[in-house]
Motif scaffolding. Structure first.
Motif, PDB file in Angstrom:
ATOM      1  N   SER A  24      12.082   2.381   3.953  1.00  0.00           N
ATOM      2  CA  SER A  24      11.224   2.121   2.990  1.00  0.00           C
ATOM      3  C   SER A  24       9.801   2.422   3.345  1.00  0.00           C
ATOM      4  N   CYS A  25       8.878   1.766   2.490  1.00  0.00           N
ATOM      5  CA  CYS A  25       7.543   2.506   2.619  1.00  0.00           C
ATOM      6  C   CYS A  25       6.690   2.770   4.047  1.00  0.00           C
ATOM      7  N   ARG A  26       6.315   3.867   4.291  1.00  0.00           N
ATOM      8  CA  ARG A  26       5.885   4.244   5.622  1.00  0.00           C
ATOM      9  C   ARG A  26       4.424   3.561   5.861  1.00  0.00           C
ATOM     10  N   ARG A  27       3.650   3.594   4.802  1.00  0.00           N
ATOM     11  CA  ARG A  27       2.324   2.830   4.998  1.00  0.00           C
ATOM     12  C   ARG A  27       2.577   1.411   5.051  1.00  0.00           C
ATOM     13  N   SER A  28       3.437   0.613   4.568  1.00  0.00           N
ATOM     14  CA  SER A  28       3.520  -0.673   4.633  1.00  0.00           C
ATOM     15  C   SER A  28       4.058  -1.043   5.890  1.00  0.00           C
ATOM     16  N   VAL A  30      -2.686  -2.724  -1.409  1.00  0.00           N
ATOM     17  CA  VAL A  30      -2.593  -2.049  -2.527  1.00  0.00           C
ATOM     18  C   VAL A  30      -1.840  -0.551  -2.079  1.00  0.00           C
ATOM     19  N   ARG A  31      -0.756  -0.317  -2.807  1.00  0.00           N
ATOM     20  CA  ARG A  31      -0.269   0.897  -2.781  1.00  0.00           C
ATOM     21  C   ARG A  31      -0.934   1.872  -3.429  1.00  0.00           C
ATOM     22  N   PRO A  32      -1.421   3.132  -2.776  1.00  0.00           N
ATOM     23  CA  PRO A  32      -1.951   4.311  -3.504  1.00  0.00           C
ATOM     24  C   PRO A  32      -0.593   5.146  -4.263  1.00  0.00           C
ATOM     25  N   ARG A  64      -0.168   8.343  -4.393  1.00  0.00           N
ATOM     26  CA  ARG A  64       0.426   8.995  -3.451  1.00  0.00           C
ATOM     27  C   ARG A  64       0.592   8.584  -2.085  1.00  0.00           C
ATOM     28  N   CYS A  65       1.751   7.825  -1.993  1.00  0.00           N
ATOM     29  CA  CYS A  65       1.880   6.901  -0.781  1.00  0.00           C
ATOM     30  C   CYS A  65       2.216   7.579   0.421  1.00  0.00           C
ATOM     31  N   CYS A  66       3.998   7.832   0.336  1.00  0.00           N
ATOM     32  CA  CYS A  66       4.513   8.472   1.282  1.00  0.00           C
ATOM     33  C   CYS A  66       5.684   9.023   0.965  1.00  0.00           C
ATOM     34  N   ASP A  67       6.528   9.618   1.742  1.00  0.00           N
ATOM     35  CA  ASP A  67       7.727  10.470   1.358  1.00  0.00           C
ATOM     36  C   ASP A  67       8.748   9.344   0.603  1.00  0.00           C
ATOM     37  N   ARG A  68       8.672   8.265   1.294  1.00  0.00           N
ATOM     38  CA  ARG A  68       9.709   7.200   1.065  1.00  0.00           C
ATOM     39  C   ARG A  68       9.589   6.536  -0.492  1.00  0.00           C
ATOM     40  N   CYS A  69       8.130   6.412  -0.832  1.00  0.00           N
ATOM     41  CA  CYS A  69       7.687   5.960  -2.077  1.00  0.00           C
ATOM     42  C   CYS A  69       7.760   7.119  -3.370  1.00  0.00           C
ATOM     43  N   GLY A  70       8.080   8.315  -2.564  1.00  0.00           N
ATOM     44  CA  GLY A  70       8.157   9.381  -3.585  1.00  0.00           C
ATOM     45  C   GLY A  70       6.557  10.310  -3.702  1.00  0.00           C
TER      46      GLY A  70
HETATM   47 ZN   LIG Z   1       4.783   4.324   0.718  1.00  0.00          ZN
END
Ligand SMILES: [Zn+2]
Lengths: 349, 502
Positions: B436-440, B452-454, B456-462
């Protein structure tokens, strides 16, 4: 495989060694090992130019070079890791004589070349940026150099005159080395427009080896240092302040010994079968480097004072200008001696 | 307009503070002890530099790396500050003596931790008391911190010896446990903690799984060619950096250079300055590159090798997007990279067998000083020596009389460190394989929740890479003039008049 500059350098050593030394001796020579053996070797086999001239040399790179020379039958094994050039090797080497950095003097400059270069390149960068009206990050992080250059530029005052003087001296000196070496040297310098290039970047640009480029760079650098020391490049001579190269060249050392025995310039020239001008060069070198050496026997006190006064009032170190100002009453040799002694005095203080 | 904002404009030429700076500065000016964790590139140094212009006094800054100190000193000087000096091992005795005699004249005094062990330096500092004691890269204090430096442990004693001046500890990457270590070791009282998220919302995160190192090389070259630059590519080996730099150059990816600790100081500085001046599009480097480099517009950071811990990764990708513009971080991963990262990390530890041998050869009845010399002259690497000295220091009561026990303790400490490093590598690998989300997941490792999720977050979020592809054509060949023209240009600018060019 094409030959590399390392094989040229090694072949040169092998010719000088005449099979009497191993690869380890070449290794110590290039890396500048301060052992009696290596110091002696470098003189005995006339390899002073290469002393400490390739500080990060590795044994394996020399082995590879030796392997290549042997494979091409340019060298043959004569003992445990000792080689000598074959006849073909001698021929191969003499065809490549032009690759030899003929101004290089590692023995004399290996310890002071770095601070000298740091000063020169930092002064260049500083003047370039000041003249362009830009702020900049110094290309050198050595505190001693930073302080030295700051003090130097403050003492100098007139920036325009210094800029001119350095430009003219560098232009003249670089014109005397090979075009390739001059280009390498200039590209290493940092200006307001361009951060200096690394040896490797220059090598990629010229499509040459980085090692070759390093040697070209040193060839130009050592030439500049030698001319500065000989009193023929007064502005650059000041950058030698406090940097003591290995005292005197061998030849000047001999001249100095004869002088101490009370011989005159003519006598020494005759004994050593050298031109008078060569002995004069030695005297200038001695005057700049040996504090105890007095120039009084060679320049009358009034003349010396006149030269000093002329240099000061004209604010120049240009020999011709000084000579003209004094109505041609003093010789170039006398002027050089006085200026050399001044530089020497300045170095000490 | 208040005095502080005024100083910010006048002295630093900025018009507003970045998140966290103002809050930290207010507490520093109030004379409090402060721990500040601000993300990389957020202008941490301003937190102690600005107060120095508001209140009279001297600031002492302890910094782990000479190059880092030099960069800071250089930046201050460029801003016109003359009263700044750095004390480190590269200074010679004469210079040190001169500077010590006039210590009171300085506003900013940078020092390496080993300099602070010198009695004469401490005495000089007591004669010219400091009004603020700053520890930069404070995570070096904790043995659980990324880049642990045992000599940082003595900073608590140093601070006491200087009469406990107010203390500011700065770091970009310290998980909760490390923060506690910092506060305890420095003896900070009622410390104000200003903890800002390690998250850098403008840096998008991506992992590329590859089947082999060769595929990695090909993919990374492809990325480097297409992405909008400038960019940095990290490697864990010097040869790797050199090799890919050459391949990139041949592939026409632009102006490329490599950078690692095996190069001499001048070449390193040249590459660094070229990058800062926009003469380079790409730098292939080891972790030696980047500390103290303030380049605002780095658009991407690629990793050819996985770092051995998330803290290192966060620091390295943090060199992208300091200007706040969208930037990209891509880590290239192939099977076996975990083992490689592990090997690199463990190379910092003495091998148990070597350690036993070393203890066996120790002279009998040796005192602590003898031990120290013995460590110094051993064949261990510098990092290994640092660890050994630290454990010996800690267990010094055992030096006399219980050498066997001492040996066991040292071995146990090394093993503990090994286990910790393995845990860190596993954590890093866990992030690489996160579904799932790498930033998280990243902020979670630092004890945070993602607020807050931007977009342009990560490849997992698209993530659409199209946003990061650059259309600018890169220069490959550089125009070089004749050397006479170059020389003229250096001294006088422009091109020489016709006669002079001849
Ligand atoms: Zn993400």
């Amino acid at each position: 495989m094409q030959h590399s500059y390392a094989s040229f350098l090694l072949a040169w050593c092998l010719r000088q060694f005449r099979g009497e030394r191993t690869l380890a001796a070449a290794y110590h020579l290039f890396s500048g090992k301060k052992s009696a053996q290596t110091l002696q070797d470098s003189k005995w086999f006339q390899l002073e130019p290469f002393f400490g001239a390739w500080k990060n040399v590795t044994m394996s790179s020399l082995e590879a070079a030796a392997g290549w020379l042997a494979e091409q039958r340019l060298a043959m094994v004569v003992g445990d890791r000792a080689y000598r050039l074959t006849e073909a090797g001698e021929g191969w080497l003499s065809e490549r004589e032009a690759l030899f950095p003929r101004h290089m003097n590692g023995w004399r400059y290996h310890e002071v070349e770095l601070p000298f270069w740091q000063r020169l390149s930092l002064i260049g960068q500083t003047l370039s940026n000041l003249n362009a009206g830009r702020r900049f990050a110094p290309i050198c992080r050595d505190e001693r150099t930073l302080r030295w250059v700051k003090r130097y530029l403050m003492d100098k005052g007139g920036r325009a005159a210094l800029t001119r003087e350095l430009y003219e001296e560098l232009l003249r000196l670089l014109a005397a080395v090979s075009e390739e070496a001059a280009l390498v040297f200039t590209l290493r310098l940092t200006s307001a427009d361009r951060i200096g290039w690394t040896a490797e970047q220059i090598a990629a640009h010229l499509q040459k080896e980085a090692l070759y480029v390093e040697f070209l760079f040193r060839d130009a650098l050592h030439y500049i240092m030698a001319e500065a020391e000989a009193g023929r490049s007064p502005a650059l001579a000041e950058l030698m302040d406090g940097l003591a190269p290995v005292a005197l060249t061998q030849s000047a050392q001999k001249t100095y010994e004869w002088l101490q025995k009370g011989k005159t310039i003519e006598e020494i020239a005759a004994i050593r079968r050298l031109k008078r001008s060569t002995i004069e060069d030695h005297l200038v070198e001695i005057a700049a480097n040996v504090p105890a050496f007095s120039i009084a026997p060679f320049v009358a006190a009034e003349k010396a004072a006149a030269v000093q006064a002329a240099a000061k009032t004209l604010g120049t170190r240009k020999l011709k200008q000084i000579r003209d100002a004094l109505g041609g009453a003093v010789s170039y040799f006398e002027i050089r001696l006085v200026l050399a002694k001044e530089v020497g005095r300045w170095m000490k203080s | 307009m208040d005095e502080i904002v005024n100083t910010l404009r006048k002295q630093f030429g900025h018009h507003s503070f970045r998140p966290g700076q103002r809050e930290v500065i207010d507490d520093v000016l109030a004379g409090r002890d402060v721990l500040a964790m601000l993300p990389t590139g957020s202008g941490k140094s301003l937190c102690y530099q600005l107060p120095a212009y508001v209140r009279p006094g001297r600031v002492l800054i302890v910094s782990p790396l000479v190059s880092l100190m030099e960069d800071q000193v250089e930046q201050l000087r460029r801003r016109g500050e003359k009263r700044v000096i750095a004390f480190h091992s590269l200074l010679d005795e004469e210079e040190k003596g001169q500077a010590l005699a006039s210590l009171a004249d300085f506003r900013f005094i940078y020092a390496s931790p080993e300099m602070l062990q010198s009695a004469s330096f401490l005495a000089a500092l007591r004669r010219a008391p400091v009004s603020l004691f700053v520890v930069d890269e404070a995570h070096c204090i904790s043995q659980w911190g990324y880049d642990f430096r045992p000599d940082f442990l003595k900073l608590g004693d140093v601070r006491r010896a200087l009469g406990n001046p107010p203390c500011l500890a700065l770091t970009a990457t310290a998980p909760p446990q490390v923060r506690d270590d910092i506060i305890r070791t420095l003896g900070m009282r009622e410390a104000r903690r200003h903890i800002y998220s390690v998250d850098r919302p403008n840096i998008a995160l991506k992992v590329e799984h590859c089947r082999s190192p060769e595929e990695k090389a090909e993919r990374i070259i492809e990325y480097a060619q297409r992405l909008k630059g400038p960019g940095i590519i990290y490697f864990s080996s010097r040869q790797g950096a050199e090799e890919i730099a050459r391949r990139l150059e041949r592939s026409g990816a632009g102006r490329v250079a490599y950078y690692h600790a095996g190069m001499d100081g001048e070449q390193r500085l040249l590459v660094q300055q070229q990058f800062l001046h926009g003469q380079l599009d790409l730098v292939c480097c080891t972790s030696a590159f980047g500390m103290g480099i303030n380049k605002e517009n780095v658009r991407f950071v690629l990793h050819f090798h996985m770092p051995a811990q998330l803290e290192a990764y966060v620091q390295e990708i943090g060199r992208a997007g300091r200007d706040g513009a969208p930037s990209l971080a891509v880590l290239f991963y192939a099977d076996g990279d975990g083992a490689m990262a592990q090997a690199v990390a463990e190379a910092e530890l003495p091998h148990p067998h070597e350690l036993r041998e070393w203890f066996r050869r120790l002279p009998e009845g040796a005192g602590l000083d003898r031990f120290r010399v013995w460590v110094e002259t051993s064949r261990f690497t510098d990092i290994q020596k640092r660890l050994l000295s630290y454990v010996l220091e800690r267990e010094q009561s055992l030096v006399f009389g219980a050498p066997t026990l001492l040996g066991e303790r040292v071995a146990a400490a090394v093993e503990e460190r090994r286990r910790w490093k393995r845990k860190k590598v596993r954590e890093m690998e866990g992030w690489v394989h996160e579904l799932s989300c790498r930033r998280s997941r990243l902020v979670h490792a630092f004890g945070e929740e993602l607020a807050v999720r931007p977009d342009r977050c990560c490849d997992r979020c698209g993530l659409s890479l199209g946003d990061y592809v650059g259309r600018e054509s890169r220069q490959t060949a550089v125009f070089v003039r004749d050397w006479r023209e170059e020389l003229w240009n250096l001294f006088f600018g422009g091109r020489p008049p016709h006669e002079a060019a001849k």
